[in-house]
Design an enzyme around this catalytic site. Sequence first.
Site, short mmCIF file in Angstrom:
data_model
loop_
_atom_site.label_atom_id
_atom_site.label_comp_id
_atom_site.label_asym_id
_atom_site.label_seq_id
_atom_site.Cartn_x
_atom_site.Cartn_y
_atom_site.Cartn_z
N ARG A 1 59.55 31.41 12.08
CA ARG A 1 59.92 31.09 13.46
C ARG A 1 59.48 32.19 14.40
NH1 ARG A 1 64.48 33.94 15.22
NH2 ARG A 1 65.57 35.12 13.59
N ARG B 1 59.58 36.09 12.79
CA ARG B 1 60.20 36.43 11.51
C ARG B 1 60.26 35.18 10.65
NH1 ARG B 1 65.46 39.96 13.61
NH2 ARG B 1 64.30 41.37 14.97
N GLY B 2 59.88 35.33 9.38
CA GLY B 2 59.91 34.18 8.49
C GLY B 2 58.99 33.09 8.98
N CYS C 1 58.47 61.82 22.02
CA CYS C 1 58.18 60.66 21.19
C CYS C 1 59.03 59.45 21.56
CB CYS C 1 58.35 60.99 19.71
SG CYS C 1 60.07 61.25 19.23
N PHE D 1 60.21 37.93 18.23
CA PHE D 1 61.05 37.49 17.13
C PHE D 1 60.28 36.67 16.09
CE2 PHE D 1 64.47 38.32 20.25
CZ PHE D 1 65.22 39.20 19.49
#
Length: 253
Positions: free
Chosen positions: A241, A238-239, A102, A236
């Site tokens: 940005r 996120r939020g 895995c 990246f």
Amino acid sequence: MQPLENKKIVRVKQDEAIEVDDTVAVEKRIKIYVNNEEVVSLSASPVQIKELVIGFLMTEDILKGDWCPEKIIIEENEKEINARVELEGHVSLNGKTITSGCMSSVSFLNDVKGSIDDDLKVSQNALFRLFKEFQEKSNLYRTTGCIHAAALADDREILFIAEDVGRHNAVDKVIGWALLNREGFRGKIMLVSGRISSEMALKAAKWRIPVIVSRTAPTSLAVELAQKANLTVIGFLRGSRFNIYSNPERVIL
């Protein structure tokens, strides 16, 4: 089979240790047979098996000949899952059985073939909205904390989401769903929960998926291959940005 099971654990907090019930992700060995010969063994979550088998075999070009995805036979027992494929042709593995755990991946893709010709334009607001929905629908991850997710979307909505203990398995399941349902990849976006590796970039490039997005980072080789394939890589997210690592012209700012 169920993707989750309950286990008794000891939870330690400061100086206190108590026995509690906890939910963990189930991991099973998936053995793939072609004409009754075992060719590949994968470790995966025991759900969406047909999608995984089709996505893996078709993406990796393992099968050479005529076969019918709808007639794959899935057999389950307590220890493992067997997937059986009947093929009029041969298997491109040089007679070897390939095994993946895995934490690793099996991939026979090693370079980009051709360039993605797709004029998709997606707004940053659409990316934020889609990824928020993606995270909300990643139920197994929220329950266990050890599951990876992948999804296929257009610029309006998520079309399908898959979760698995292996990040590459989740991507293969999404591709397998699209192939089973004859859903084209033009104008589509791949969403993934973990890092964007070179294997993921190659899988997206193989099917001419123009955009791949993650909340974490791509590797340097993934970016290099994406530039070669004309694949847009976004990390990246996120939020409010994100970073665009390759081919930013597809993103409307």
